[in-house]
Design a protein around this motif. Structure first.
Motif, PDB file in Angstrom:
ATOM      1  N   PHE A  83      -5.407  -4.321  10.360  1.00  0.00           N
ATOM      2  CA  PHE A  83      -5.723  -5.130   9.186  1.00  0.00           C
ATOM      3  C   PHE A  83      -6.568  -6.324   9.598  1.00  0.00           C
ATOM      4  CE2 PHE A  83      -1.822  -2.918   8.308  1.00  0.00           C
ATOM      5  CZ  PHE A  83      -1.921  -2.538   6.988  1.00  0.00           C
TER       6      PHE A  83
ATOM      7  N   ARG B  69       0.837  -1.204   0.000  1.00  0.00           N
ATOM      8  CA  ARG B  69       0.000   0.000   0.000  1.00  0.00           C
ATOM      9  C   ARG B  69       0.876   1.261   0.000  1.00  0.00           C
ATOM     10  NH1 ARG B  69      -5.244   0.294   0.984  1.00  0.00           N
ATOM     11  NH2 ARG B  69      -4.998   2.049   2.428  1.00  0.00           N
TER      12      ARG B  69
ATOM     13  N   THR C  98      -7.758  -2.664  -1.619  1.00  0.00           N
ATOM     14  CA  THR C  98      -7.175  -3.296  -0.428  1.00  0.00           C
ATOM     15  C   THR C  98      -7.641  -2.638   0.867  1.00  0.00           C
ATOM     16  OG1 THR C  98      -5.178  -1.934  -0.640  1.00  0.00           O
ATOM     17  CG2 THR C  98      -5.123  -4.140  -1.651  1.00  0.00           C
ATOM     18  N   TRP C  99      -8.581  -1.710   0.774  1.00  0.00           N
ATOM     19  CA  TRP C  99      -9.160  -1.022   1.933  1.00  0.00           C
ATOM     20  C   TRP C  99     -10.441  -1.767   2.298  1.00  0.00           C
ATOM     21  CZ3 TRP C  99      -7.649   4.625   2.168  1.00  0.00           C
ATOM     22  CH2 TRP C  99      -7.957   5.189   3.404  1.00  0.00           C
ATOM     23  N   HIS C 100     -10.624  -2.108   3.552  1.00  0.00           N
ATOM     24  CA  HIS C 100     -11.802  -2.864   3.979  1.00  0.00           C
ATOM     25  C   HIS C 100     -13.075  -2.096   3.618  1.00  0.00           C
ATOM     26  CE1 HIS C 100     -14.654  -4.975   6.577  1.00  0.00           C
ATOM     27  NE2 HIS C 100     -13.828  -6.006   6.378  1.00  0.00           N
TER      28      HIS C 100
ATOM     29  N   ARG D  77      -7.968 -12.822   2.032  1.00  0.00           N
ATOM     30  CA  ARG D  77      -7.159 -11.658   1.635  1.00  0.00           C
ATOM     31  C   ARG D  77      -7.101 -10.695   2.801  1.00  0.00           C
ATOM     32  NH1 ARG D  77      -5.716 -10.148  -3.595  1.00  0.00           N
ATOM     33  NH2 ARG D  77      -6.286 -11.690  -5.133  1.00  0.00           N
ATOM     34  N   TRP D  78      -5.974 -10.030   2.922  1.00  0.00           N
ATOM     35  CA  TRP D  78      -5.804  -9.009   3.949  1.00  0.00           C
ATOM     36  C   TRP D  78      -6.356  -7.690   3.436  1.00  0.00           C
ATOM     37  CZ3 TRP D  78      -4.552  -9.826   8.857  1.00  0.00           C
ATOM     38  CH2 TRP D  78      -3.900 -11.017   9.185  1.00  0.00           C
ATOM     39  N   PHE D  79      -6.959  -6.916   4.363  1.00  0.00           N
ATOM     40  CA  PHE D  79      -7.480  -5.593   4.059  1.00  0.00           C
ATOM     41  C   PHE D  79      -7.030  -4.618   5.138  1.00  0.00           C
ATOM     42  CE2 PHE D  79     -10.507  -8.444   2.071  1.00  0.00           C
ATOM     43  CZ  PHE D  79     -10.715  -7.859   0.836  1.00  0.00           C
ATOM     44  N   TYR D  80      -6.736  -3.391   4.724  1.00  0.00           N
ATOM     45  CA  TYR D  80      -6.473  -2.293   5.651  1.00  0.00           C
ATOM     46  C   TYR D  80      -7.818  -1.848   6.214  1.00  0.00           C
ATOM     47  CZ  TYR D  80      -5.504   2.505   7.146  1.00  0.00           C
ATOM     48  OH  TYR D  80      -5.418   3.670   7.864  1.00  0.00           O
TER      49      TYR D  80
ATOM     50  N   ARG E 120     -13.693   1.961   3.836  1.00  0.00           N
ATOM     51  CA  ARG E 120     -13.165   2.469   2.566  1.00  0.00           C
ATOM     52  C   ARG E 120     -13.820   3.798   2.198  1.00  0.00           C
ATOM     53  NH1 ARG E 120     -14.745  -1.555  -1.434  1.00  0.00           N
ATOM     54  NH2 ARG E 120     -13.017  -2.739  -0.570  1.00  0.00           N
TER      55      ARG E 120
ATOM     56  N   ARG F 201      -8.107 -10.221   7.847  1.00  0.00           N
ATOM     57  CA  ARG F 201      -8.086 -11.170   6.722  1.00  0.00           C
ATOM     58  C   ARG F 201      -9.481 -11.759   6.593  1.00  0.00           C
ATOM     59  NH1 ARG F 201      -3.572 -15.449   7.130  1.00  0.00           N
ATOM     60  NH2 ARG F 201      -4.698 -15.827   9.057  1.00  0.00           N
TER      61      ARG F 201
END
Length: 132
Positions: free
Chosen positions: A112, A40, A55-57, A121-124, A61, A114
């Protein structure tokens, strides 16, 4: 004899871009929250707003597109620590940047999660600022 093509360094400082953050920017899932955080940072440096959105939850987001600030120049990333506990993790980092000729630092403790099948998948999710 032709010289070998030199690969560019990754903005996150983790090696060569193609083997580091480039593979995640191309669609591979980051295996850890730390790898996602580094990718990121590189996406901010490279102006890859779509990757940042993806990649943002979804629960946190921003609805508006993420665009690069024209006068901002990222200078480097320092990882201060990271912890993972199952499907949640934190990464503490300091990112240095310059805007309007003045140097600044962003010190953040990022959260983060998952989610999903096949390892997920991982998300911020969000971040707090320890120095404030």
């Amino acid at each position: 004899m032709a010289k070998p093509v030199q690969q560019p360094d990754c903005p996150c400082g983790g090696g060569k871009y193609a083997e580091c953050c480039g593979r995640y920017h191309a669609g591979a899932a980051a295996p850890t929250a730390l790898a996602l955080m580094r990718s990121r940072y590189s996406a901010y440096v490279l102006g890859q707003g779509e990757y940042l959105q993806a990649t943002w939850h979804p629960s946190t987001r921003p609805s508006e597109a993420i665009t690069a600030e024209p006068d901002l120049k990222w200078l480097g990333l320092e990882i201060r620590g990271h912890q993972a506990d199952g499907d949640s993790a934190t990464v503490e980092f300091v990112a240095r940047y310059k805007v309007g000729g003045r140097a600044h630092r962003l010190h953040e403790l990022s959260r983060f999660v998952r989610e999903g099948s096949d390892g997920g998948r991982w998300f911020y999710v969000d971040g707090s600022f320890p120095e404030k």
